[in-house]
Design a protein around this motif. Structure first.
Motif, PDB file in Angstrom:
ATOM      1  N   PRO A  85       7.736  -3.222  -8.451  1.00 29.14           N
ATOM      2  CA  PRO A  85       7.031  -2.336  -7.520  1.00 29.14           C
ATOM      3  C   PRO A  85       7.476  -2.596  -6.082  1.00 29.14           C
ATOM      4  O   PRO A  85       7.796  -3.722  -5.713  1.00 29.14           O
ATOM      5  N   SER A  86       7.516  -1.551  -5.274  1.00 29.23           N
ATOM      6  CA  SER A  86       7.776  -1.715  -3.843  1.00 29.23           C
ATOM      7  C   SER A  86       6.939  -0.699  -3.081  1.00 29.23           C
ATOM      8  O   SER A  86       6.591   0.348  -3.609  1.00 29.23           O
ATOM      9  N   THR A  98      -1.673   1.024   0.560  1.00 27.45           N
ATOM     10  CA  THR A  98      -0.420   0.573  -0.045  1.00 27.45           C
ATOM     11  C   THR A  98       0.377   1.700  -0.687  1.00 27.45           C
ATOM     12  O   THR A  98       1.414   1.462  -1.264  1.00 27.45           O
ATOM     13  N   ASP A  99      -0.109   2.933  -0.615  1.00 30.10           N
ATOM     14  CA  ASP A  99       0.668   3.997  -1.230  1.00 30.10           C
ATOM     15  C   ASP A  99       1.611   4.613  -0.208  1.00 30.10           C
ATOM     16  O   ASP A  99       1.337   4.550   0.977  1.00 30.10           O
ATOM     17  N   PRO A 100       2.704   5.188  -0.571  1.00 25.44           N
ATOM     18  CA  PRO A 100       3.156   5.328  -1.951  1.00 25.44           C
ATOM     19  C   PRO A 100       3.808   4.042  -2.461  1.00 25.44           C
ATOM     20  O   PRO A 100       4.430   3.308  -1.699  1.00 25.44           O
ATOM     21  N   ILE A 101       3.619   3.784  -3.734  1.00 21.05           N
ATOM     22  CA  ILE A 101       4.264   2.652  -4.388  1.00 21.05           C
ATOM     23  C   ILE A 101       5.376   3.207  -5.264  1.00 21.05           C
ATOM     24  O   ILE A 101       5.176   4.156  -6.012  1.00 21.05           O
ATOM     25  N   THR A 102       6.540   2.641  -5.146  1.00 20.88           N
ATOM     26  CA  THR A 102       7.688   3.048  -5.949  1.00 20.88           C
ATOM     27  C   THR A 102       7.910   2.004  -7.025  1.00 20.88           C
ATOM     28  O   THR A 102       7.906   0.808  -6.733  1.00 20.88           O
ATOM     29  N   LEU A 103       8.076   2.450  -8.262  1.00 17.80           N
ATOM     30  CA  LEU A 103       8.363   1.542  -9.365  1.00 17.80           C
ATOM     31  C   LEU A 103       9.832   1.675  -9.731  1.00 17.80           C
ATOM     32  O   LEU A 103      10.293   2.753 -10.100  1.00 17.80           O
TER      33      LEU A 103
END
Length: 115
Positions: A85-86, A98-103
């Protein structure tokens, strides 16, 4: 952070490597410590495959190579199979949502992730 021998003790080639380390179970970090160097020699441990973090190129383990190391980034490799996750950069926990979270999903082995 841990030395390679802790995760790859079946590979005798990692026993004397002191300038590479694992960050968590998935990231192989290769700092550039020579002044003005723009590449570095490194070893990808055997028993697993590796992805170049920046290009996504797959490389089999158990090989030595010379990786590009421009000033703005160091050689970083991801073990095959993890989900990373980043999100946005934050200075402290409540700074912003914390969004957006990229997986980032790396193929090769089965993985699980709980968010």
């Amino acid at each position: 952070m841990c030395g390679l021998v802790l995760d790859f003790n079946a590979d005798p080639a990692v026993r004397n490597i002191a300038d590479q380390f694992m960050f968590g179970p998935s990231l192989l970090v290769n700092p550039v410590t020579d002044y003005k160097a723009r590449n570095r020699k490194l070893y990808l441990p055997a028993t697993t495959g590796w992805f170049d973090f920046y290009s996504g190129k797959y490389l089999p383990g158990g090989q030595a190579l010379t990786a590009d190391a421009p000033l703005e980034r160091m050689p970083l490799y991801v073990r095959e199979g993890p989900i990373l996750p980043s999100g946005p950069a934050v200075q402290y926990a409540a700074e912003k949502p914390t969004d957006p979270i990229t997986l980032h999903v790396c193929t090769g082995k089965n993985a699980a992730f709980t968010l």
